[in-house]
Design a protein around this motif. Structure first.
Motif, PDB file in Angstrom:
ATOM      1  N   LEU A 179       0.851  -1.196   0.000  1.00 54.69           N
ATOM      2  CA  LEU A 179       0.000   0.000   0.000  1.00 54.69           C
ATOM      3  C   LEU A 179       0.888   1.247   0.000  1.00 54.69           C
ATOM      4  O   LEU A 179       1.710   1.431   0.898  1.00 54.69           O
ATOM      5  CB  LEU A 179      -0.907   0.017   1.246  1.00 54.69           C
ATOM      6  CG  LEU A 179      -1.790   1.267   1.384  1.00 54.69           C
ATOM      7  CD1 LEU A 179      -2.836   1.337   0.266  1.00 54.69           C
ATOM      8  CD2 LEU A 179      -2.485   1.301   2.753  1.00 54.69           C
ATOM      9  N   SER A 213      -0.757  -4.081  -5.977  1.00 55.88           N
ATOM     10  CA  SER A 213      -0.549  -2.958  -5.060  1.00 55.88           C
ATOM     11  C   SER A 213      -1.565  -1.845  -5.334  1.00 55.88           C
ATOM     12  O   SER A 213      -2.241  -1.838  -6.369  1.00 55.88           O
ATOM     13  CB  SER A 213       0.857  -2.396  -5.229  1.00 55.88           C
ATOM     14  OG  SER A 213       1.805  -3.430  -5.197  1.00 55.88           O
ATOM     15  N   LYS A 214      -1.593  -0.881  -4.405  1.00 52.30           N
ATOM     16  CA  LYS A 214      -2.583   0.195  -4.534  1.00 52.30           C
ATOM     17  C   LYS A 214      -2.020   1.515  -3.987  1.00 52.30           C
ATOM     18  O   LYS A 214      -1.191   1.501  -3.068  1.00 52.30           O
ATOM     19  CB  LYS A 214      -3.812  -0.211  -3.723  1.00 52.30           C
ATOM     20  CG  LYS A 214      -5.008   0.647  -3.962  1.00 52.30           C
ATOM     21  CD  LYS A 214      -6.176   0.143  -3.143  1.00 52.30           C
ATOM     22  CE  LYS A 214      -7.012   1.326  -2.768  1.00 52.30           C
ATOM     23  NZ  LYS A 214      -8.183   0.993  -2.012  1.00 52.30           N
TER      24      LYS A 214
END
Ligand code: FAD
Length: 424
Positions: A179, A213-214
């Motif tokens: 994140l 992922s972000k």
């Protein structure tokens, strides 16, 4: 002969003909004034170049603490591994070739009454006119837990250089599934669309390199520059990779903890794998210690000459100045520098400064090959800066891809042009 050639070139380059139209060029050419510029970024380096062209016999001294020029514009591409920091780094050598005295030191004090600038070495320089373009400083500790030490763990990357590389390296080192959290401060700050261009390019990096992922953007505002265009691009390109939360949705970061990479809002503690904290900003320190900044931390100026309204003979341009609605951008700093140089030349010639038109265009990449832009035109005729209504514009929504790729090409041309105009 030489004078008219210079004048034609300057007019072509500056595009601010009304201000120069009436001044006595021979008088300026003969001026042996001491013109000192502090800060060799987009504003200061441009001011030095144009002052030397307008007043070739003047002593033009540029004080810049860094030995190389590293550009913030296009640095978001470095963070996304689409460009190297080397490609952002430029030499000051052409300024020296143009006859400008370049001093790589920090200005530590400015004394208005004696018109002197003191440097780290203890040396002092006297000036007839001083131009300050020190850019921004961070308001350390206004965001609880965010100080210079915390920035070594949670980089801001809001001054291009090692911080840019640190954020890029942290993204590269992050496990897929991580994140990334970005904190965006309240306005005003350097480059209003910059955080959202960065978000787009980090989104592209995650989508292509770390697809699990972000990026979460925590924003202290509910509206931002080119918002519909960015949101359209994020929905189209990065629906699984970018989430934006505004102030009304608990987006304001109130404190950070660098030991755990945690960003806290009023209601939540969010632990990041990579944290990019863009802190609140103010005018560079030298502007604040020399008495040209007001209680806002920024510098009020005369809208026509950029002379400080608080201290005579000191002009403030670029991010440090209060020139809203002009944004704090490299485009603005470069143009303000040219207008300021003209007005100093006008004053040296004993003439009266006249109002000019100014403008700004900000390109933002939404992918490495696509960009959007916003342009504005500003007048300074009524004692303040004001938008010229109906002038300027913004990229259309729902545009064909070819328009976005054409704008990316224009952005690259703009970057090459502004670097050449700033550094020679
Ligand atoms: P700077 O360019 O920061 O120059 C200030 C200089 O002063 C520095 O070199 C510093 O070392 C020097 N200095 C400060 N104090 C002293 C002192 N006491 N003694 C000696 N030297 C000193 N703008 C655009 O138009 N287009 C873009 O696409 C764009 N993208 C951006 C992307 C990012 C990520 C960021 C952070 C910014 C971006 N910007 C963009 C904004 C742009 O970088 C700034 O608006 C511009 O640099 C402002 O110019 P300046 O001269 O005010 O300050």
């Amino acid at each position: 002969m030489r004078t008219s050639l210079n004048r034609r070139h300057i007019l072509a380059g500056i595009g601010a003909s009304s201000a120069l139209g009436s001044i006595a060029l021979p008088a300026i050419a003969q001026s042996k004034a001491n013109l000192v510029i502090v800060g060799g970024g987009f504003g200061g380096a441009t001011a030095a170049r144009y002052l030397k062209r307008l007043a070739p016999n003047a002593n033009v001294t540029l004080i810049e603490s860094n030995s190389k020029f590293i550009s913030c514009p296009f640095s978001n591409l470095v963070i996304a591994s689409e460009r190297t920091l080397n490609q952002q780094t430029f030499s000051y050598v052409n300024l020296v070739k143009a006859g400008i005295t370049l001093v790589h030191e920090k200005a530590t004090n400015i004394d208005g009454p004696s018109r002197t600038v003191t440097l780290t070495s203890g040396k002092t320089l006297t000036y007839d006119r001083l131009v300050l373009s020190p850019g921004v400083d961070f308001r350390w500790d206004t965001l609880e837990g965010y100080d210079e030490a915390a920035a070594q763990v949670m980089p801001h990357a809001w001054k291009a250089g090692p911080q840019t590389q640190m954020l890029r390296d942290q993204l590269r080192a992050m496990e897929d599934g991580g994140l990334v959290v970005m904190s965006v401060p309240p306005a005003p700050f350097r480059c209003p669309p910059g955080p959202y261009e960065r978000a787009s390019l980090i989104g592209h990096y995650l989508k292509t390199q770390k697809p699990k992922s972000k990026l979460l953007i925590l924003d202290a505002k509910d509206k931002f520059s080119k918002m519909p265009l960015f949101q359209e691009a994020w929905a189209k390109h990065y629906p699984d990779h970018i989430e934006w939360r505004g102030a009304a949705d608990d987006g304001t970061v109130t404190r950070v903890d660098a030991t755990t990479k945690t960003l806290s809002t009023d209601f939540e503690d969010i632990k990041a794998d990579v944290a990019n904290v863009i802190p609140p900003q103010q005018a560079g320190l030298i502007a604040r210690t020399s008495g040209v900044a007001d209680g806002t931390g920024w510098c009020p100026v005369d809208a026509i000459t950029f002379e400080s309204t608080l201290r005579p003979n000191i002009h403030v341009i670029g991010d440090a100045s209060i020139a809203a609605p002009m944004p704090k951008s490299a485009f603005s700093a470069n143009l303000q520098a040219k207008v300021c140089a003209i007005q100093i030349a006008v004053l040296l010639a004993g003439d009266a400064p006249e109002a000019t038109l100014l403008n700004n265009t900000c390109y933002s990449f939404t992918t490495p090959n696509e960009a959007v832009s916003i342009a504005g035109v500003y007048r300074n005729s009524d004692g303040a800066f004001a938008s010229v209504l109906g002038a300027g514009g913004i990229s259309p929504l729902a545009a064909d891809d070819s328009i976005r790729t054409a704008e990316a090409a224009q952005a690259k041309d703009w970057f090459a042009a502004i670097i050449a105009d700033t550094l020679g």
